[in-house]
Design a protein around this motif. Structure first.
Motif, short mmCIF file in Angstrom:
data_model
loop_
_atom_site.label_atom_id
_atom_site.label_comp_id
_atom_site.label_asym_id
_atom_site.label_seq_id
_atom_site.Cartn_x
_atom_site.Cartn_y
_atom_site.Cartn_z
N UNK A 286 -17.49 20.90 3.04
CA UNK A 286 -16.80 20.66 4.31
C UNK A 286 -15.29 20.65 4.09
N UNK A 287 -14.57 20.64 5.20
CA UNK A 287 -13.15 20.32 5.17
C UNK A 287 -13.04 18.83 5.46
N UNK A 288 -12.52 18.07 4.49
CA UNK A 288 -12.39 16.62 4.63
C UNK A 288 -10.93 16.26 4.89
N UNK A 289 -10.73 15.34 5.79
CA UNK A 289 -9.42 14.71 5.94
C UNK A 289 -9.50 13.36 5.23
N UNK A 290 -8.75 13.20 4.16
CA UNK A 290 -8.82 12.01 3.32
C UNK A 290 -7.56 11.17 3.48
N UNK A 291 -7.76 9.87 3.53
CA UNK A 291 -6.63 8.94 3.50
C UNK A 291 -6.68 8.19 2.18
N UNK A 292 -5.56 8.19 1.46
CA UNK A 292 -5.50 7.51 0.17
C UNK A 292 -4.47 6.39 0.25
N UNK A 293 -4.84 5.26 -0.33
CA UNK A 293 -3.97 4.09 -0.28
C UNK A 293 -4.19 3.24 -1.51
N UNK A 294 -3.09 2.81 -2.15
CA UNK A 294 -3.18 1.99 -3.35
C UNK A 294 -3.47 0.55 -2.99
N UNK A 295 -4.43 -0.06 -3.69
CA UNK A 295 -4.76 -1.47 -3.49
C UNK A 295 -4.80 -2.18 -4.83
N UNK A 296 -4.35 -3.43 -4.85
CA UNK A 296 -4.34 -4.19 -6.09
C UNK A 296 -5.60 -5.02 -6.20
N UNK A 297 -6.32 -4.89 -7.32
CA UNK A 297 -7.56 -5.62 -7.55
C UNK A 297 -7.58 -6.11 -8.99
N UNK A 298 -7.64 -7.46 -9.16
CA UNK A 298 -7.61 -8.07 -10.50
C UNK A 298 -6.41 -7.59 -11.30
N UNK A 299 -5.24 -7.62 -10.66
CA UNK A 299 -3.97 -7.23 -11.29
C UNK A 299 -3.93 -5.76 -11.68
N UNK A 300 -4.84 -4.96 -11.15
CA UNK A 300 -4.82 -3.53 -11.39
C UNK A 300 -4.67 -2.79 -10.07
N UNK A 301 -3.89 -1.72 -10.09
CA UNK A 301 -3.70 -0.90 -8.90
C UNK A 301 -4.77 0.19 -8.88
N UNK A 302 -5.56 0.20 -7.83
CA UNK A 302 -6.60 1.20 -7.68
C UNK A 302 -6.37 1.98 -6.39
N UNK A 303 -6.70 3.25 -6.43
CA UNK A 303 -6.52 4.11 -5.27
C UNK A 303 -7.82 4.16 -4.47
N UNK A 304 -7.74 3.75 -3.21
CA UNK A 304 -8.90 3.77 -2.32
C UNK A 304 -8.83 5.01 -1.44
N UNK A 305 -9.91 5.79 -1.44
CA UNK A 305 -9.96 7.03 -0.66
C UNK A 305 -10.99 6.88 0.45
#
Length: 482
Positions: free
Chosen positions: A433-452
């Motif tokens: 498919x053609x996906x429209x994705x939103x990506x945003x950095x979130x901090x979890x247990x002092x680590x930065x993770x990218x949520x898609x």
């Protein structure tokens, strides 16, 4: 009223019985039977209903029968002379259209009773020359509600009053018109921009806006700016057709674009012949043809484009702010164990509920117990293209669109036939498919993770996508030859 007046002079007579003021000659529009239309007014008696096209400032009193096609929000102002508020509405009958504005006490009296789409009898308004900077209708005059104005709902609507009147012009005409002129347009949404929040320079109010690109058979692309609720709620998936009445033309960075303002009307996928014809053109040949950009190239750079998953990573999208992009990807894996949960039944809460021993369901956010719950989807899947893979989450409507089943149906399957439930989720694997994705950095247990998050999904338009690849290849070759 004198019934022996000639038809030529009927438009010149006084509109209301008992009025001491005479009107200037007003030519009555021709009709099939050339008969006057009367309304039995509860106070004024049997009086003539004037067509909108016959209204002018020299008429002392008048009565019209018109449909409300648009109503603005109540706007407030404050200046050294005092405070106030106003709203305006667009009125339409078979002869034409006119804007009507209510101030202060008229806002309180009439605003809530007026419904868009309804037909009303409206009498005793002031008529004056239209202020074109505030009015985009094709009329030299506008109406103002007064203390003597009476508005009554037409209970027996015969269907003789049209619903809305578009005067479409091709998008190519935008480049020929002057700044702040208005135009009715019809176009297919090609790209959808990000939601933005800007600070109004004068009022210091934060405004929400979204820019989209629309195309039509004139092979032109124009930027259209949406505001407030239209911007928030706009769904650009599956290339919808939009009809806009009274879009305002603005000059920007050497190009011209369109914007909605107070009296503009926008319709999504309108059921009209022109829209069906445009849709057919776009799906058959239009999406793959070369287009002329009327809006500035600088403005177009703000739109989301296709990128690969690796390009999104290299560009570090989502780390400094929330970003969106389009990608053509294949679903390679779906997590089935935690894809469905029981949520709070309160609208817009969506918090997971806790099963209680008393057969009730507790929501910690609402701090309440409920006898029921609502199933919601939180579908976690791995997307892959030719460069890499990325885990992403699809919620509710997007997930239901992918699977083809509602969350409630899937919840029943999970309880009664878990094997069928799992198969229903897995059937989307290996689909592209053609996906429209939103990506945003979130901090979890002092680590930065990218949520898609998957914002929308649509079938691949291979003609359009191949055109994008060819243009991308051409640009890369041009750069390599420099």
């Amino acid at each position: 009223m004198d019934n022996d007046l000639s038809s030529e002079n009927r438009g010149e007579k006084r509109v209301l019985e008992g009025s001491s003021n005479t009107t200037s000659p007003v030519k009555k529009p021709k009709t099939d039977d050339d008969k006057m239309v009367f309304y039995n007014h509860p106070i004024l008696g049997n009086i003539n209903i004037l067509p909108i096209v016959a209204l002018n400032p020299y008429i002392n009193k008048c009565l019209i029968k018109a449909r409300v096609t648009n109503k603005t929000d109540i706007r407030k102002w404050s200046n050294p002379r005092g405070d106030g508020k106003l709203f305006s509405m667009d009125l339409l009958d078979e002869s034409g259209e006119i804007q009507c504005t209510g101030f202060k006490s008229q806002c309180d009296q009439f605003y809530d009773m007026i419904e868009v789409g309804k037909v009303y009898y409206i009498s005793n308004c002031n008529i004056k020359h239209a202020r074109k900077q505030y009015c985009n209708l094709n009329n030299d005059y506008e109406m103002t509600l007064t203390e003597d104005t009476e508005i009554k709902l037409c209970q027996d609507e015969s269907g003789d009053v049209p619903t809305i009147k578009f005067n479409f012009e091709p998008l190519s005409a935008v480049s020929e018109k002057s700044d702040k002129a208005t135009i009715d347009v019809l176009g297919v949404v090609k790209f959808v921009g990000k939601m933005q929040k800007i600070l109004h320079k004068t009022t210091s109010v934060i405004l929400e806006k979204r820019d989209i690109q629309i195309v039509d058979e004139s092979h032109s692309v124009v930027s259209l700016t949406l505001w407030k609720s239209e911007a928030r709620e706009f769904d650009g998936s599956n290339f919808p057709v939009v009809a806009v009445k009274g879009a305002s033309i603005r000059e920007f960075n050497g190009g011209k674009c369109l914007t909605l303002f107070g009296s503009s009307i926008i319709k999504i996928n309108p059921d009209i012949p022109e829209a069906h014809k445009l849709r057919k053109w776009f799906t058959t040949i239009g999406s793959g043809e070369e287009m002329r950009y009327i809006s500035s190239v600088l403005n177009m750079d703000t739109y989301m484009q296709y990128v690969t998953l690796q390009e999104a990573k290299d560009l570090k999208l989502g780390y400094s702010q929330s970003d969106c992009y389009f990608v053509k990807a294949t679903i390679e894996m779906v997590e089935t164990k935690k894809s469905l949960y029981k949520s709070c039944p309160v609208k817009n809460c969506m918090k997971k509920v806790i099963d209680q021993p008393n057969n009730m369901f507790r929501c910690e956010k609402c701090d309440k117990e409920f006898p029921n719950f609502q199933y919601r989807l939180m579908l976690n899947m791995s997307l892959a293209d030719s460069t890499r893979n990325e885990w992403a989450i699809a919620f509710d409507e997007v997930a239901e669109k992918l699977i083809g089943l509602s969350a409630d149906v899937l919840g029943q399957l999970q309880e009664t036939d878990n094997t069928n439930y799992v198969e229903s989720l897995k059937k989307i694997v290996l689909n592209t498919y053609i996906f429209k994705l939103r990506v945003r950095a979130e901090r979890f247990n002092d680590e930065v993770q990218l949520k898609t998050t998957i914002m929308s999904v649509s079938p691949v338009n291979f003609v359009q996508y191949n055109r994008y690849l060819l243009n991308k290849l051409k640009k890369s070759l041009d750069i390599s030859n420099v």
